[in-house]
Motif scaffolding. Structure first.
Motif, PDB file in Angstrom:
ATOM      1  N   PHE A   4       0.829  -1.199   0.000  1.00  0.00           N
ATOM      2  CA  PHE A   4       0.000   0.000   0.000  1.00  0.00           C
ATOM      3  C   PHE A   4       0.867   1.254   0.000  1.00  0.00           C
ATOM      4  CE2 PHE A   4      -2.205  -3.372   2.214  1.00  0.00           C
ATOM      5  CZ  PHE A   4      -3.492  -3.334   1.712  1.00  0.00           C
ATOM      6  N   ASP A   5       0.313   2.340  -0.520  1.00  0.00           N
ATOM      7  CA  ASP A   5       0.893   3.652  -0.329  1.00  0.00           C
ATOM      8  C   ASP A   5       0.360   4.162   1.009  1.00  0.00           C
ATOM      9  OD1 ASP A   5       0.946   6.586  -0.260  1.00  0.00           O
ATOM     10  OD2 ASP A   5       1.682   6.459  -2.323  1.00  0.00           O
ATOM     11  N   ARG A   6       1.206   4.263   2.006  1.00  0.00           N
ATOM     12  CA  ARG A   6       0.758   4.563   3.361  1.00  0.00           C
ATOM     13  C   ARG A   6       0.005   5.893   3.446  1.00  0.00           C
ATOM     14  NH1 ARG A   6       1.776   6.389   8.540  1.00  0.00           N
ATOM     15  NH2 ARG A   6       1.646   4.796  10.204  1.00  0.00           N
ATOM     16  N   ASP A   7       0.500   6.903   2.764  1.00  0.00           N
ATOM     17  CA  ASP A   7      -0.152   8.210   2.807  1.00  0.00           C
ATOM     18  C   ASP A   7      -1.544   8.167   2.181  1.00  0.00           C
ATOM     19  OD1 ASP A   7       2.027   9.358   4.065  1.00  0.00           O
ATOM     20  OD2 ASP A   7       2.956  10.025   2.195  1.00  0.00           O
ATOM     21  N   HIS A   8      -1.668   7.483   1.047  1.00  0.00           N
ATOM     22  CA  HIS A   8      -2.978   7.356   0.400  1.00  0.00           C
ATOM     23  C   HIS A   8      -3.942   6.566   1.289  1.00  0.00           C
ATOM     24  CE1 HIS A   8      -1.235   7.973  -3.921  1.00  0.00           C
ATOM     25  NE2 HIS A   8      -1.234   9.074  -3.196  1.00  0.00           N
ATOM     26  N   LEU A   9      -3.425   5.506   1.901  1.00  0.00           N
ATOM     27  CA  LEU A   9      -4.245   4.683   2.787  1.00  0.00           C
ATOM     28  C   LEU A   9      -4.729   5.500   3.982  1.00  0.00           C
ATOM     29  CD1 LEU A   9      -5.364   2.020   3.898  1.00  0.00           C
ATOM     30  CD2 LEU A   9      -3.056   1.475   4.719  1.00  0.00           C
ATOM     31  N   LYS A  10      -3.838   6.257   4.562  1.00  0.00           N
ATOM     32  CA  LYS A  10      -4.183   7.063   5.742  1.00  0.00           C
ATOM     33  C   LYS A  10      -5.288   8.063   5.431  1.00  0.00           C
ATOM     34  CE  LYS A  10      -1.898  10.035   9.172  1.00  0.00           C
ATOM     35  NZ  LYS A  10      -0.595  10.582   9.617  1.00  0.00           N
ATOM     36  N   GLU A  11      -5.183   8.736   4.300  1.00  0.00           N
ATOM     37  CA  GLU A  11      -6.203   9.716   3.941  1.00  0.00           C
ATOM     38  C   GLU A  11      -7.524   9.053   3.587  1.00  0.00           C
ATOM     39  OE1 GLU A  11      -5.961  12.946   4.512  1.00  0.00           O
ATOM     40  OE2 GLU A  11      -4.056  12.266   5.369  1.00  0.00           O
ATOM     41  N   ALA A  12      -7.460   7.845   3.035  1.00  0.00           N
ATOM     42  CA  ALA A  12      -8.682   7.130   2.645  1.00  0.00           C
ATOM     43  C   ALA A  12      -9.532   6.760   3.856  1.00  0.00           C
ATOM     44  CB  ALA A  12      -8.321   5.882   1.852  1.00  0.00           C
ATOM     45  N   ILE A  13      -8.883   6.462   4.981  1.00  0.00           N
ATOM     46  CA  ILE A  13      -9.633   6.018   6.164  1.00  0.00           C
ATOM     47  C   ILE A  13      -9.827   7.127   7.195  1.00  0.00           C
ATOM     48  CG2 ILE A  13      -8.802   3.656   5.858  1.00  0.00           C
ATOM     49  CD1 ILE A  13      -6.918   4.102   8.236  1.00  0.00           C
ATOM     50  N   ASN A  69     -20.954   1.076  12.727  1.00  0.00           N
ATOM     51  CA  ASN A  69     -21.566   1.713  11.560  1.00  0.00           C
ATOM     52  C   ASN A  69     -20.590   2.693  10.899  1.00  0.00           C
ATOM     53  OD1 ASN A  69     -23.977   0.340  11.918  1.00  0.00           O
ATOM     54  ND2 ASN A  69     -24.924   1.983  13.092  1.00  0.00           N
ATOM     55  N   ALA A  70     -19.793   3.373  11.733  1.00  0.00           N
ATOM     56  CA  ALA A  70     -18.854   4.364  11.217  1.00  0.00           C
ATOM     57  C   ALA A  70     -17.766   3.728  10.360  1.00  0.00           C
ATOM     58  CB  ALA A  70     -18.220   5.138  12.372  1.00  0.00           C
ATOM     59  N   ILE A  71     -17.396   2.493  10.690  1.00  0.00           N
ATOM     60  CA  ILE A  71     -16.346   1.830   9.912  1.00  0.00           C
ATOM     61  C   ILE A  71     -16.921   0.746   9.003  1.00  0.00           C
ATOM     62  CG2 ILE A  71     -14.489   2.317  11.543  1.00  0.00           C
ATOM     63  CD1 ILE A  71     -14.806  -0.483  12.654  1.00  0.00           C
ATOM     64  N   GLY A  72     -18.198   0.852   8.717  1.00  0.00           N
ATOM     65  CA  GLY A  72     -18.862  -0.133   7.868  1.00  0.00           C
ATOM     66  C   GLY A  72     -18.319  -0.190   6.455  1.00  0.00           C
ATOM     67  N   THR A  73     -17.782   0.924   5.974  1.00  0.00           N
ATOM     68  CA  THR A  73     -17.231   0.964   4.618  1.00  0.00           C
ATOM     69  C   THR A  73     -15.700   1.057   4.640  1.00  0.00           C
ATOM     70  OG1 THR A  73     -17.490   3.375   4.529  1.00  0.00           O
ATOM     71  CG2 THR A  73     -19.309   2.040   3.659  1.00  0.00           C
ATOM     72  N   ILE A  78     -10.219   1.453   2.070  1.00  0.00           N
ATOM     73  CA  ILE A  78      -8.844   0.937   1.997  1.00  0.00           C
ATOM     74  C   ILE A  78      -8.536   0.449   0.586  1.00  0.00           C
ATOM     75  CG2 ILE A  78      -7.298  -0.901   2.771  1.00  0.00           C
ATOM     76  CD1 ILE A  78      -8.770  -0.729   5.508  1.00  0.00           C
ATOM     77  N   ILE A  79      -9.436  -0.357   0.042  1.00  0.00           N
ATOM     78  CA  ILE A  79      -9.230  -0.920  -1.295  1.00  0.00           C
ATOM     79  C   ILE A  79      -9.172   0.194  -2.337  1.00  0.00           C
ATOM     80  CG2 ILE A  79     -10.321  -2.340  -3.088  1.00  0.00           C
ATOM     81  CD1 ILE A  79     -11.337  -4.141  -0.734  1.00  0.00           C
ATOM     82  N   GLY A  80      -9.984   1.238  -2.142  1.00  0.00           N
ATOM     83  CA  GLY A  80      -9.978   2.354  -3.068  1.00  0.00           C
ATOM     84  C   GLY A  80      -8.690   3.155  -3.054  1.00  0.00           C
ATOM     85  N   ILE A  82      -5.764   1.725  -3.182  1.00  0.00           N
ATOM     86  CA  ILE A  82      -4.792   0.954  -3.961  1.00  0.00           C
ATOM     87  C   ILE A  82      -4.716   1.534  -5.371  1.00  0.00           C
ATOM     88  CG2 ILE A  82      -4.250  -1.335  -4.904  1.00  0.00           C
ATOM     89  CD1 ILE A  82      -5.822  -2.520  -2.513  1.00  0.00           C
ATOM     90  N   LYS A  83      -3.542   1.646  -5.881  1.00  0.00           N
ATOM     91  CA  LYS A  83      -3.339   2.220  -7.210  1.00  0.00           C
ATOM     92  C   LYS A  83      -4.134   1.446  -8.267  1.00  0.00           C
ATOM     93  CE  LYS A  83       0.242   3.549 -10.529  1.00  0.00           C
ATOM     94  NZ  LYS A  83       1.699   3.543 -10.851  1.00  0.00           N
ATOM     95  N   GLY A  84      -4.881   2.187  -9.086  1.00  0.00           N
ATOM     96  CA  GLY A  84      -5.650   1.566 -10.156  1.00  0.00           C
ATOM     97  C   GLY A  84      -6.997   1.038  -9.719  1.00  0.00           C
ATOM     98  N   VAL A  85      -7.398   1.309  -8.452  1.00  0.00           N
ATOM     99  CA  VAL A  85      -8.684   0.834  -7.930  1.00  0.00           C
ATOM    100  C   VAL A  85      -9.518   2.030  -7.501  1.00  0.00           C
ATOM    101  CG1 VAL A  85      -9.835  -0.643  -6.247  1.00  0.00           C
ATOM    102  CG2 VAL A  85      -7.571  -1.276  -7.106  1.00  0.00           C
ATOM    103  N   GLU A  86     -10.803   1.997  -7.805  1.00  0.00           N
ATOM    104  CA  GLU A  86     -11.696   3.115  -7.465  1.00  0.00           C
ATOM    105  C   GLU A  86     -12.807   2.640  -6.545  1.00  0.00           C
ATOM    106  OE1 GLU A  86     -14.625   6.381  -9.695  1.00  0.00           O
ATOM    107  OE2 GLU A  86     -13.477   4.931 -10.874  1.00  0.00           O
ATOM    108  N   ASN A  87     -12.995   3.358  -5.444  1.00  0.00           N
ATOM    109  CA  ASN A  87     -14.110   3.130  -4.525  1.00  0.00           C
ATOM    110  C   ASN A  87     -15.278   3.985  -4.998  1.00  0.00           C
ATOM    111  OD1 ASN A  87     -15.773   2.627  -2.303  1.00  0.00           O
ATOM    112  ND2 ASN A  87     -14.744   4.153  -1.024  1.00  0.00           N
ATOM    113  N   LEU A  88     -16.321   3.355  -5.501  1.00  0.00           N
ATOM    114  CA  LEU A  88     -17.433   4.076  -6.119  1.00  0.00           C
ATOM    115  C   LEU A  88     -18.365   4.689  -5.074  1.00  0.00           C
ATOM    116  CD1 LEU A  88     -18.251   1.536  -8.964  1.00  0.00           C
ATOM    117  CD2 LEU A  88     -16.941   3.663  -9.145  1.00  0.00           C
ATOM    118  N   PRO A  89     -19.058   5.776  -5.408  1.00  0.00           N
ATOM    119  CA  PRO A  89     -19.976   6.426  -4.470  1.00  0.00           C
ATOM    120  C   PRO A  89     -21.122   5.505  -4.059  1.00  0.00           C
ATOM    121  CG  PRO A  89     -19.521   7.840  -6.362  1.00  0.00           C
ATOM    122  CD  PRO A  89     -18.973   6.486  -6.696  1.00  0.00           C
ATOM    123  N   VAL A  90     -21.667   5.766  -2.884  1.00  0.00           N
ATOM    124  CA  VAL A  90     -22.835   5.019  -2.410  1.00  0.00           C
ATOM    125  C   VAL A  90     -23.980   5.193  -3.403  1.00  0.00           C
ATOM    126  CG1 VAL A  90     -24.566   4.848  -0.580  1.00  0.00           C
ATOM    127  CG2 VAL A  90     -22.165   5.284   0.004  1.00  0.00           C
ATOM    128  N   GLY A  91     -24.703   4.115  -3.666  1.00  0.00           N
ATOM    129  CA  GLY A  91     -25.822   4.165  -4.599  1.00  0.00           C
ATOM    130  C   GLY A  91     -25.542   3.497  -5.924  1.00  0.00           C
TER     131      GLY A  91
END
Length: 235
Positions: A4-13, A69-73, A78-80, A82-91
């Motif tokens: 993982f890119d630690r900085d990207h991971l940290k901001e994602a969560i 509930n706060a950490i449900g997603t 985290i997966i989003g 990862i380079k080349g992976v997109e976490n899509l919006p709710v819905g």
């Protein structure tokens, strides 16, 4: 971190970790949504405790529920990262897409989170999305597998209404969390690395956001920290 890119991971969560901490320190009003006084009195008697003790216990239970509930997603976030992976919006029909890996996915935290026709709905959503991405593979991901198992198998849930299983397709699959993280990162130990780093990331985020002085060492150095992970994924 290798996977993982630690900085990207940290901001994602960051947002989810903030909500968990805010649930811990905020004042909870048990009567806001109308307390079930009947259930409270019966449960107090059954447990052999006073109502005051029960109310304290219930408050702790509801705080924990808010945290969950706060950490449900969390894993989608985290997966989003990862380079080349997109976490899509709710819905959206699906949670995750990777054009690099030609993968779409629906993420569930635990193997027993989804039951019955909900699994059929996941299959159908993957199938609908694959119409637009015919050379991709759709995954139903169970981050925490049953019985410490690793698997990447075809996914054909049974429809409770028709009593028939959905068609078996090689491009619609069921996979455990360890295998899915390895698939996306190319590192078979990715989920191990993630687990070991999460306490430190959590402490850093909370200290930065709330000017606290939390330390993750008391958690990551305990025997239970490794034991809990091994009970989920094996040694």
């Amino acid at each position: 971190m290798k996977a993982f890119d630690r900085d990207h991971l940290k901001e994602a969560i960051r947002s989810s970790i903030k909500r968990v901490y805010e649930a811990q320190v905020s004042e909870l009003d048990l009567y806001r949504n109308t307390l079930d006084c009947f259930s409270a009195s019966i449960d107090s008697v059954v447990q052999g405790i006073s109502l005051d003790e029960w109310l304290k216990q219930e408050k702790e239970r509801q705080i924990q529920k808010t945290k969950q509930n706060a950490i449900g997603t969390l894993h989608e976030e985290i997966i989003g990262s990862i380079k080349g992976v997109e976490n899509l919006p709710v819905g959206q029909l699906i949670d995750i897409i990777s054009h690099d890996k030609k993968i779409i996915a629906e993420i569930k935290n635990k193997h027993n989170t989804t039951k019955g026709n909900h699994k059929v709905a996941i299959y159908d959503d993957l199938a609908k999305t694959l119409v637009d991405y015919p050379d991709y593979v759709g995954f139903y991901v169970e981050i925490l597998p049953k019985g410490q198992k690793s698997y990447n198998i075809t996914f054909s849930p049974s429809d409770n209404k028709t009593k028939k299983k959905r068609d078996v397709r090689n491009d619609i699959r069921q996979i455990d969390g360890r295998s899915f993280y390895a698939l996306l990162t190319g590192d078979s130990n990715a989920i191990d690395e993630l687990y070991k780093e999460l306490p430190a990331l959590t402490a850093e985020i909370i200290n930065e956001e709330f000017e606290t002085e939390l330390s993750s060492a008391i958690v990551s150095s305990s025997n239970a920290f490794t034991f809990n992970f091994n009970k989920a994924y094996g040694k």
